[in-house]
Write an enzyme that holds these catalytic residues in place. Structure first.
Site, PDB file in Angstrom:
ATOM      1  N   ASN A 116       0.840  -1.198   0.000  1.00  0.00           N
ATOM      2  CA  ASN A 116       0.000   0.000   0.000  1.00  0.00           C
ATOM      3  C   ASN A 116       0.880   1.255   0.000  1.00  0.00           C
ATOM      4  O   ASN A 116       0.614   2.202  -0.735  1.00  0.00           O
ATOM      5  CB  ASN A 116      -0.919  -0.036   1.226  1.00  0.00           C
ATOM      6  CG  ASN A 116      -2.033   0.969   1.161  1.00  0.00           C
ATOM      7  OD1 ASN A 116      -2.699   1.100   0.156  1.00  0.00           O
ATOM      8  ND2 ASN A 116      -2.244   1.667   2.263  1.00  0.00           N
ATOM      9  N   VAL A 125      -5.556   5.397  -7.316  1.00  0.00           N
ATOM     10  CA  VAL A 125      -5.554   4.074  -6.690  1.00  0.00           C
ATOM     11  C   VAL A 125      -5.607   4.392  -5.198  1.00  0.00           C
ATOM     12  O   VAL A 125      -4.606   4.779  -4.597  1.00  0.00           O
ATOM     13  CB  VAL A 125      -4.302   3.256  -7.067  1.00  0.00           C
ATOM     14  CG1 VAL A 125      -4.291   1.931  -6.328  1.00  0.00           C
ATOM     15  CG2 VAL A 125      -4.249   3.039  -8.579  1.00  0.00           C
ATOM     16  N   PRO A 126      -6.794   4.298  -4.589  1.00  0.00           N
ATOM     17  CA  PRO A 126      -7.082   4.967  -3.317  1.00  0.00           C
ATOM     18  C   PRO A 126      -6.490   4.308  -2.058  1.00  0.00           C
ATOM     19  O   PRO A 126      -7.210   3.804  -1.204  1.00  0.00           O
ATOM     20  CB  PRO A 126      -8.609   4.967  -3.279  1.00  0.00           C
ATOM     21  CG  PRO A 126      -8.988   3.726  -4.017  1.00  0.00           C
ATOM     22  CD  PRO A 126      -7.975   3.612  -5.118  1.00  0.00           C
ATOM     23  N   CYS A 127      -5.184   4.393  -1.926  1.00  0.00           N
ATOM     24  CA  CYS A 127      -4.531   3.841  -0.738  1.00  0.00           C
ATOM     25  C   CYS A 127      -4.920   4.613   0.521  1.00  0.00           C
ATOM     26  O   CYS A 127      -4.797   4.086   1.631  1.00  0.00           O
ATOM     27  CB  CYS A 127      -3.022   3.806  -0.919  1.00  0.00           C
ATOM     28  SG  CYS A 127      -2.284   5.345  -1.462  1.00  0.00           S
ATOM     29  N   HIS A 128      -5.437   5.821   0.360  1.00  0.00           N
ATOM     30  CA  HIS A 128      -5.880   6.605   1.520  1.00  0.00           C
ATOM     31  C   HIS A 128      -7.108   5.987   2.188  1.00  0.00           C
ATOM     32  O   HIS A 128      -7.422   6.323   3.322  1.00  0.00           O
ATOM     33  CB  HIS A 128      -6.177   8.058   1.105  1.00  0.00           C
ATOM     34  CG  HIS A 128      -7.252   8.193   0.083  1.00  0.00           C
ATOM     35  ND1 HIS A 128      -7.013   8.048  -1.273  1.00  0.00           N
ATOM     36  CD2 HIS A 128      -8.581   8.445   0.206  1.00  0.00           C
ATOM     37  CE1 HIS A 128      -8.144   8.221  -1.935  1.00  0.00           C
ATOM     38  NE2 HIS A 128      -9.115   8.464  -1.061  1.00  0.00           N
TER      39      HIS A 128
END
Length: 160
Positions: A116, A125-128
């Protein structure tokens, strides 16, 4: 051949990198694991109109799912984690353990966290959207303040 540009955002400038015209990087200014500038290629502000439009719509709260073509460069495990990140719906979160479970390996939470953190295309690419097991904000390459801002934006409580 790589090319890049820098666009403004509510979260400081963002560097967009394309490999043969396909987005392969979105990097924040003070991002942990940010590649060296010399790997971004020549500056070319003509390649990124669609990406910039979608990012602007996202920051305005008008876009919930990105449709730009991506080239995710990483190990097979990293790409599997990044694919899982793309399955997390707008406004929702998952824990590292939930992602490990989705990958079929309950003991892989740490490996999921490492992958991540190496996500080359943040925000899109929503790593948050990945949080700690107890709901805590943990680790984010762009900083926890920025992670909170992105999550607030998606929950509708952002103040811009």
């Amino acid at each position: 051949m790589k090319r890049h540009t820098v666009i403004d955002s509510p979260y400081d400038p963002l560097t967009l990198v394309a490999d043969d015209g396909v987005l392969c990087g979105l990097h924040m200014v003070a991002q942990r694991h940010r590649p060296p500038e010399e790997t971004f290629g020549e500056r070319d502000d003509t390649l990124f109109d669609e990406v910039a439009e979608q990012l602007n719509a996202y920051f305005e709260g008008e876009l919930k799912e990105f449709t730009v073509e991506l080239r995710l460069i990483g190990t097979p495990f990293q790409r599997s984690v990044w694919d899982q990140l793309r399955q997390i719906p707008y406004g929702e979160t998952r824990s590292y353990g939930e992602l490990a479970e989705a990958l079929g390996n309950m003991g892989a939470s740490r490996a999921v966290g490492l992958a991540n953190g190496r996500n080359p295309i943040g925000i899109i690419v929503p790593c948050h959207r990945v949080i700690g097991a107890g709901g805590s904000l943990t680790g984010y390459g762009g900083g926890l303040d920025r992670k909170r801002q992105l999550l607030d934006l998606e929950s509708g409580s952002a103040l811009f």
